[in-house]
Design a protein around this motif. Structure first.
Motif, PDB file in Angstrom:
ATOM      1  N   UNK A   1       0.429  -2.293  -2.590  1.00  0.00           N
ATOM      2  CA  UNK A   1      -0.594  -1.637  -1.766  1.00  0.00           C
ATOM      3  C   UNK A   1      -1.834  -1.316  -2.577  1.00  0.00           C
ATOM      4  N   UNK A   2      -1.660  -1.031  -3.852  1.00  0.00           N
ATOM      5  CA  UNK A   2      -2.814  -0.753  -4.720  1.00  0.00           C
ATOM      6  C   UNK A   2      -3.229  -1.974  -5.526  1.00  0.00           C
ATOM      7  N   UNK A   3      -2.423  -3.035  -5.472  1.00  0.00           N
ATOM      8  CA  UNK A   3      -2.688  -4.229  -6.276  1.00  0.00           C
ATOM      9  C   UNK A   3      -2.862  -3.851  -7.748  1.00  0.00           C
ATOM     10  N   UNK A   4      -1.921  -3.045  -8.251  1.00  0.00           N
ATOM     11  CA  UNK A   4      -2.007  -2.592  -9.637  1.00  0.00           C
ATOM     12  C   UNK A   4      -0.610  -2.466 -10.223  1.00  0.00           C
ATOM     13  N   UNK A   5      -0.567  -2.316 -11.554  1.00  0.00           N
ATOM     14  CA  UNK A   5       0.701  -2.130 -12.255  1.00  0.00           C
ATOM     15  C   UNK A   5       0.582  -0.927 -13.183  1.00  0.00           C
ATOM     16  N   UNK A   6       1.723  -0.386 -13.543  1.00  0.00           N
ATOM     17  CA  UNK A   6       1.741   0.730 -14.494  1.00  0.00           C
ATOM     18  C   UNK A   6       3.115   0.806 -15.146  1.00  0.00           C
ATOM     19  N   UNK A   7       3.122   1.020 -16.464  1.00  0.00           N
ATOM     20  CA  UNK A   7       4.374   1.222 -17.189  1.00  0.00           C
ATOM     21  C   UNK A   7       4.470   2.685 -17.588  1.00  0.00           C
ATOM     22  N   UNK A   8       5.519   3.343 -17.131  1.00  0.00           N
ATOM     23  CA  UNK A   8       5.706   4.751 -17.469  1.00  0.00           C
ATOM     24  C   UNK A   8       6.278   4.923 -18.872  1.00  0.00           C
ATOM     25  N   UNK A   9       6.630   3.801 -19.499  1.00  0.00           N
ATOM     26  CA  UNK A   9       7.131   3.880 -20.865  1.00  0.00           C
ATOM     27  C   UNK A   9       6.028   3.882 -21.903  1.00  0.00           C
TER      28      UNK A   9
ATOM     29  N   UNK B   1       2.573   3.385 -20.976  1.00  0.00           N
ATOM     30  CA  UNK B   1       1.313   3.871 -20.420  1.00  0.00           C
ATOM     31  C   UNK B   1       0.324   2.792 -20.047  1.00  0.00           C
ATOM     32  N   UNK B   2       0.638   1.520 -20.330  1.00  0.00           N
ATOM     33  CA  UNK B   2      -0.315   0.466 -19.977  1.00  0.00           C
ATOM     34  C   UNK B   2      -0.315   0.255 -18.464  1.00  0.00           C
TER      35      UNK B   2
ATOM     36  N   UNK C   1      -5.432   5.245 -14.136  1.00  0.00           N
ATOM     37  CA  UNK C   1      -4.322   4.392 -13.748  1.00  0.00           C
ATOM     38  C   UNK C   1      -3.003   5.168 -13.766  1.00  0.00           C
ATOM     39  N   UNK C   2      -2.835   6.033 -14.766  1.00  0.00           N
ATOM     40  CA  UNK C   2      -1.638   6.867 -14.832  1.00  0.00           C
ATOM     41  C   UNK C   2      -1.574   7.807 -13.638  1.00  0.00           C
ATOM     42  N   UNK C   3      -2.721   8.408 -13.279  1.00  0.00           N
ATOM     43  CA  UNK C   3      -2.755   9.328 -12.140  1.00  0.00           C
ATOM     44  C   UNK C   3      -2.416   8.613 -10.836  1.00  0.00           C
ATOM     45  N   UNK C   4      -2.928   7.412 -10.668  1.00  0.00           N
ATOM     46  CA  UNK C   4      -2.702   6.689  -9.420  1.00  0.00           C
ATOM     47  C   UNK C   4      -1.236   6.323  -9.213  1.00  0.00           C
TER      48      UNK C   4
END
Length: 627
Positions: free
Chosen positions: A54-62, A64-65, A533-536
């Motif tokens: 839905x956001x067309x994005x990625x995030x790694x919680x490990x 932070x990228x 990106x982390x916030x989103x």
């Protein structure tokens, strides 16, 4: 700053399905409304890498990228922003037309173009000299003595730099290349580095010239082989670091070897250009070489694009063994398996191929040993395994290498294997490995990128971060917050992250279009982009962003009041206050308290007011309460 128009970037992002894109690099599985997988940017057992369609994005919680499709390509392929956009654009069929928007970037682009032109035309000029000039006969004789003829020289664009350097400078002048461009390309140098008017000297003289190409085939440098012995100069002279040539990023012949590496599922890493050329000429086309024997982290990352396996083929001497160990360290940190060929004493790939042929060499590749077996066999042959003390020393050396392994399962297998080979208990191997794991790991050959500090996300207060998230999810919230601009600006004195929120409101990216939001994020500083990106990805989208924004603004007002109150009380403790200043601060304190009373009771947020310490409750009281 990128010279690709914002509209084009949005078109590229809108046409890209980030799940399809990342799924072509990383194995993903559905998790609710998104997808999860193992992060390609750090080593992990449990998946913390999330892709949100839905956001067309990625995030790694490990690690932070995170970011959009462009950010993924930039990070995974190690590409500049504009190159990443072009790669994606080619994938989805969006034409890219650059605009002239940044004079400095435009100047750098024009300079790079001129230097590439110079290197390409130089390659053609000195190649023609090698083939046709009577003065290059000794260069042709040298190639013939190494078993190479005209065909090989043509396939690899081998050249000859004349002994009379006026030939080259006159040629360059006729082609309208300036002295500054010759120096910038590395073909020439200033005779006095501190005096630009001192004149230039040509770096290569009477040498056989091997063009060095980047992974897309552009000539970016040269390696010049001495033809007449001169003790004042090395056998090989390589181009210096230039805007085109960064030796930590370049692998000789990778432009030719990419497809064979993919086909063979392994790369053959040799020491020098002649060895690589000889391999290719004998049909072993997965061969490449670093510039020197030093494999860097950038080389490892570059190779990881094409293979998870590398076979090392270095000289069978102490220098070759040291290079193999350093290469293993860099490659294994990227999760690349390493095997080693040990050639007969005195041989290199070129001499072995000429003496025994391609099939025998392929046999060496097929029977290449795992790195630790190679290391232990070498220690055994030297007598270093004859005593328990020496075996313990070898165990510590192996443990230091095990500690940098990215795959814990492979590390476990190798520990069991080493225990058997070193005639030691598995507990002893594990003990020295655990000790090594506690030591800070570092790269043997840090690159420009790896020596610079890793970008740290911009500090953002939790409440401000929530407003940023809401502003990027609702155009109505952007409008409401813009009306509160003055209040928000004043809050910047007390709460971190307000400038970032102001940047969102000024840019007003369309929340209904993920491509617009991602394009906006892509043009921020790395620290700001990481923070947003982390916030989103930190929380689920709010069902009613407008109502949440009103609530959050009240929270923000309360936090600012608490900060003002704390500052006011601290100032009142100053014994040197004048009567007028004291009166002012007391009145301000009353006003702050009145405002605080107005917001108390409207909501309870631990982030604003710390919870009161809880009194321990006895078990008897629990029973009473239960009743």
């Amino acid at each position: 700053m990128s010279q690709i128009p914002q509209e084009t970037i949005q078109q590229v992002l809108a046409a890209t399905d980030i799940v399809d894109l990342i799924g072509s690099y990383v194995q993903l599985r559905r998790a609710g409304s998104g997808f999860k997988g193992l992060c390609p940017f750090h080593n992990e057992k449990s998946p913390s890498f999330n892709v949100t369609p839905s956001r067309q994005s990625f995030h790694c919680f490990g690690c932070g990228k995170g970011g959009d499709a462009i950010a993924f390509i930039r990070e995974y392929e190690n590409l500049p922003f504009t190159d990443a956009v072009r790669k994606l654009a080619g994938r989805v069929g969006v034409p890219v037309i650059e605009v002239e928007s940044d004079p400095q970037a435009d100047q750098a682009r024009r300079l790079r173009g001129r230097l590439l032109d110079l290197m390409r035309e130089t390659t053609a000029y000195i190649h023609e000299l090698l083939l046709t000039s009577p003065d290059a006969q000794h260069a042709r004789d040298y190639l013939k003595s190494r078993g190479f003829g005209r065909d090989m020289a043509e396939r690899w664009s081998i050249g000859w730099m004349p002994d009379n350097l006026r030939w080259y400078t006159d040629w360059a002048r006729e082609r309208k290349f300036t002295g500054r461009e010759l120096v910038g390309s590395g073909m020439a140098y200033l005779k006095d580095e501190n005096d630009p008017r001192s004149g230039i000297g040509i770096r290569f003289r009477n040498r056989l010239m091997f063009p060095i190409r980047n992974d897309i085939g552009d000539v970016v440098g040269f390696s010049g082989r001495q033809l007449v012995e001169d003790k004042r100069s090395g056998k090989y002279v390589n181009s210096p670091e230039t805007p085109l040539f960064k030796k930590s990023n370049i692998l000789f012949a990778l432009d030719r070897a990419k497809k064979p590496i993919l086909h063979e599922k392994a790369a053959l890493l040799c020491e020098g250009q002649i060895d690589v050329i000889s391999c290719h000429e004998h049909g072993i086309e997965q061969a490449i070489a670093a510039q020197g024997t030093a494999v860097t982290s950038q080389h490892a990352r570059l190779l990881k694009r094409y293979t998870k396996s590398v076979v090392l083929c270095f000289d069978a001497d102490s220098a070759g063994f040291t290079a193999a160990e350093k290469s293993f360290r860099e490659l294994i940190m990227e999760g690349i398996a390493v095997r080693v060929i040990e050639l007969p004493g005195g041989d290199d790939p070129d001499s072995f191929l000429k003496a025994h042929g391609a099939e025998a060499f392929r046999g060496l590749i097929a029977n290449a040993r795992e790195f630790f077996d190679f290391k232990i066999d070498r220690a055994t042959a030297s007598g270093a395994m004859s005593h328990a003390e020496s075996r313990a020393a070898i165990a510590r050396e192996c443990a230091a290498l095990l500690a940098v392994m990215s795959d814990t399962a492979t590390r476990e297998i190798q520990m069991n294997h080493l225990a058997s080979r070193l005639q030691m208990g598995i507990s002893a191997i594990k003990e020295v490995t655990v000790t090594a794991l506690k030591q800070p790991q570092r790269r043997e050959h840090p690159t420009e990128a790896s020596t610079s500090p890793t970008a740290v996300p911009t500090p953002v207060d939790r409440t401000v971060g929530l407003l940023c998230q809401l502003a990027l999810s609702s155009a109505e919230v952007q409008r409401l917050l813009s009306e509160q601009y003055e209040t928000l600006h004043e809050a910047g004195e007390f709460l971190a992250g307000i400038p970032l929120l102001e940047r969102i409101l000024a840019g007003h990216p369309d929340p209904a279009a993920p491509a617009a939001v991602n394009a906006f994020l892509g043009h921020l500083q790395e620290e700001d982009r990481l923070a947003l990106n982390t916030l989103l990805h930190a929380d689920r989208p709010h069902e009613d962003p407008v109502a949440a924004s009103y609530e959050t603004m009240s929270m923000l007002a309360a936090k600012v009041l608490l900060q003002r109150d704390a500052r006011n009380k601290a100032l009142l403790n100053d014994p040197g206050l004048s009567r007028e200043r004291l009166t002012f601060l007391l009145e301000e304190g009353k006003e702050i308290q009145r405002l605080l009373d107005g917001v108390k009771g409207r909501f309870i947020v631990e982030d604003i007011l710390p919870p009161a310490p809880k009194k321990p409750v006895a078990k008897k009281e629990w029973k009473k309460r239960d009743k």
